[in-house]
Design an enzyme around this catalytic site. Sequence first.
Site, PDB file in Angstrom:
ATOM      1  N   LYS A 117       0.831  -1.218   0.000  1.00 11.20           N
ATOM      2  CA  LYS A 117       0.000   0.000   0.000  1.00 11.20           C
ATOM      3  C   LYS A 117       0.861   1.261   0.000  1.00 11.20           C
ATOM      4  O   LYS A 117       0.629   2.192  -0.776  1.00 11.20           O
ATOM      5  CB  LYS A 117      -0.916   0.027   1.228  1.00 11.20           C
ATOM      6  CG  LYS A 117      -1.914  -1.108   1.317  1.00 11.20           C
ATOM      7  CD  LYS A 117      -2.854  -0.923   2.483  1.00 11.20           C
ATOM      8  CE  LYS A 117      -2.173  -0.980   3.828  1.00 11.20           C
ATOM      9  NZ  LYS A 117      -1.655  -2.299   4.161  1.00 11.20           N
ATOM     10  N   ASN A 140      -3.359   6.280   5.883  1.00 15.56           N
ATOM     11  CA  ASN A 140      -2.599   5.378   6.746  1.00 15.56           C
ATOM     12  C   ASN A 140      -1.101   5.583   6.585  1.00 15.56           C
ATOM     13  O   ASN A 140      -0.307   5.022   7.320  1.00 15.56           O
ATOM     14  CB  ASN A 140      -2.972   3.921   6.412  1.00 15.56           C
ATOM     15  CG  ASN A 140      -2.508   2.939   7.459  1.00 15.56           C
ATOM     16  OD1 ASN A 140      -2.738   3.119   8.646  1.00 15.56           O
ATOM     17  ND2 ASN A 140      -1.838   1.882   7.018  1.00 15.56           N
ATOM     18  N   HIS A 185      -3.997  -9.449  10.433  1.00 11.09           N
ATOM     19  CA  HIS A 185      -4.942  -8.906  11.421  1.00 11.09           C
ATOM     20  C   HIS A 185      -6.012  -9.917  11.826  1.00 11.09           C
ATOM     21  O   HIS A 185      -7.141  -9.526  12.172  1.00 11.09           O
ATOM     22  CB  HIS A 185      -5.607  -7.644  10.873  1.00 11.09           C
ATOM     23  CG  HIS A 185      -4.632  -6.562  10.519  1.00 11.09           C
ATOM     24  ND1 HIS A 185      -3.749  -6.032  11.438  1.00 11.09           N
ATOM     25  CD2 HIS A 185      -4.401  -5.924   9.343  1.00 11.09           C
ATOM     26  CE1 HIS A 185      -3.021  -5.100  10.845  1.00 11.09           C
ATOM     27  NE2 HIS A 185      -3.376  -5.025   9.580  1.00 11.09           N
TER      28      HIS A 185
END
Length: 467
Positions: A117, A140, A185
């Site tokens: 990302k 982010n 996650h």
Amino acid sequence: MAKDGFDLVIGLGVSGRSVIRYLTDQGMPVRALDTRAEPAVLEALRVEFPNVKIHTGGFKSGWMNNARRLIVSPGVAVATPAIAEQVVAGKEVIGDVELFARAASEPLVAITGSNAKSTVTTLLGQVAEACGMNPGIGGNLGVPALELLDDQARLYALELSSFQLETTYSLSAEVATILNVSQDHLDRYASFADYVAAKQRIYDGCQVAVWNRDDLATRPHAGVPRQISFGAHPEADYRLDTENAQLLCRGERLLTLSELALTGHHNAMNILSVLAISDALSLNRDKALATVKAFTGLPHRCQLVAEAGGVRWFNDSKATNVGATLAALTGIGESIDGKVILIAGGQGKGQDVRLSICIPALLPVVMTSPPGPGRCAMTERMILKLDNRGLDKTLMWTAILLALAGLVMVSSASLQIAETRLGDPFYYALRHGIYLSLGLAAGAFVYFAVPLALLERLRFLMLPVAL
């Protein structure tokens, strides 16, 4: 509307602070709380926002019930009982990216994925800058989304995590992409499917979806006006031609891999995605190609930091999940003729970690998250010992001997966990020390004060107690 009519910001990290600043600048009544007793930025917040009431050490039920809406930081799960209760009661629960989406007036590119990302967002920002778009880059990555609204940007490019997407409902990006999906996650999501569903929210309302033809989990689950794919798959719109070492757009050659400063399959995928997004935005292709050719990557992402005695040392500390590490290993393995030794650690986050580490003799390695069962096939140029039982025997005995010598303590990243959950990085270390002292004292007492004959009579009772 609730009686007091205030917004309640939950979480006092970087994004939470940006929300407080944004709302107070709008003249809106704000309160804030953090479950940590003493967040690191607490005093700075009180100085910057003297009129904002701040509560720490847990959720304050009165504030939760009376707030007009909750604005939750990405690190706080909406599934947390205190927040989930408010959702059930019909209260609006959003995040900082949702506030941004409601206020932004320029086109938005939304980028997510388990890996790459930051690389893709940064590179796209450089392409847009070269094309004179004065892009606002963040989310982010680096600058919180709300702080980009002050700039005179003609285009926004946001890196977005699954956590941020959980509380975002009206993104409506001009271009949205999921670069890849791998286990990550899983300490927060009930299943991998739930994690993928959170990622898929990025496509809601978008005009163009750019997805990875090699990873079907990235394909939009709902209909979008236009789709563009990239990958090594022969049907990809933007394709890596591995046989001829070149990048293509619907059969047209864009560039050869030898023209790139970056190497490796994963970097070719990143560049393909950027070129696909750039074309979807109608940016100047020649400037885009010149920019991607010169791009050398991000710090801490498979970064060559030293070379000595024929050994090259890479810093890949930005890799925070198994997929990122495997991509880096594959990329390095493609570019060398020797062997790769991986030294790794960190929090497992519920991932299925099937690698154990090959270490040279006498090399001390601290693993903060032991790998799980299973096997993983790698290229022959990578030395990764595999063991169905998890830890490699050499590593296990090395760790035991070093621990007995007082040189290693494996503590499951206890400093970071304690800091995050309790606000005291030494909480678990102190507790371990107390338990160890009590255990040594008890052992000494039994050894010196209890007759051996009595111990022999009680041995069958002591075994289950010890277990």
